[in-house]
Design a protein around this motif. Structure first.
Motif, PDB file in Angstrom:
ATOM      1  N   GLY A 203       1.012  44.640  19.183  1.00 13.28           N
ATOM      2  CA  GLY A 203       1.361  43.443  19.151  1.00 13.28           C
ATOM      3  C   GLY A 203       1.481  43.572  16.819  1.00 13.28           C
ATOM      4  N   VAL A 204       1.212  44.454  16.478  1.00 14.88           N
ATOM      5  CA  VAL A 204       1.464  44.062  14.623  1.00 14.88           C
ATOM      6  C   VAL A 204       2.416  45.246  14.359  1.00 14.88           C
ATOM      7  CG1 VAL A 204       0.833  45.303  12.773  1.00 14.88           C
ATOM      8  CG2 VAL A 204      -1.014  43.967  14.426  1.00 14.88           C
TER       9      VAL A 204
ATOM     10  N   SER B  39       1.686  39.580  12.867  1.00 16.24           N
ATOM     11  CA  SER B  39       2.134  39.925  14.745  1.00 16.24           C
ATOM     12  C   SER B  39       3.008  39.190  15.187  1.00 16.24           C
ATOM     13  CB  SER B  39       0.970  39.975  15.775  1.00 16.24           C
ATOM     14  OG  SER B  39       0.014  40.860  15.456  1.00 16.24           O
TER      15      SER B  39
END
Length: 82
Positions: free
Chosen positions: A15-16, A38
């Motif tokens: 998710g980064v 994120s």
């Protein structure tokens, strides 16, 4: 191993979308010491791997500047686990 090669091999968390190396990462060469961002459709968050500082906003465009500002100043290194 050069810093640029080490940076390229650092695994990003799920998710980064962006990573900003902290001052501590520059000093120690440990590229795991970064502020990770994120982003979702309507919200975003950041977390510093050095000091644990977290931010959350409903305005994703704001998080990049805040994360970068924090990373430029943070010299914290987490306590080693034994």
């Amino acid at each position: 191993m050069s810093a640029s090669v080490q940076s390229a091999q650092t695994v990003w968390s799920d998710g980064v979308t962006h990573r900003f190396l902290t001052r501590a990462a520059e000093i120690t060469g440990n590229h795991d010491l970064a502020v990770e961002v994120s982003e979702g459709q309507v919200e975003a968050s950041s977390r510093c791997a050095g000091c644990g500082h977290r931010e959350h906003t409903w305005f994703p465009r704001e998080i990049h500047g805040r994360a970068q500002q924090h990373a430029e100043k943070c010299r914290a290194v987490p306590r080693p686990t034994v």
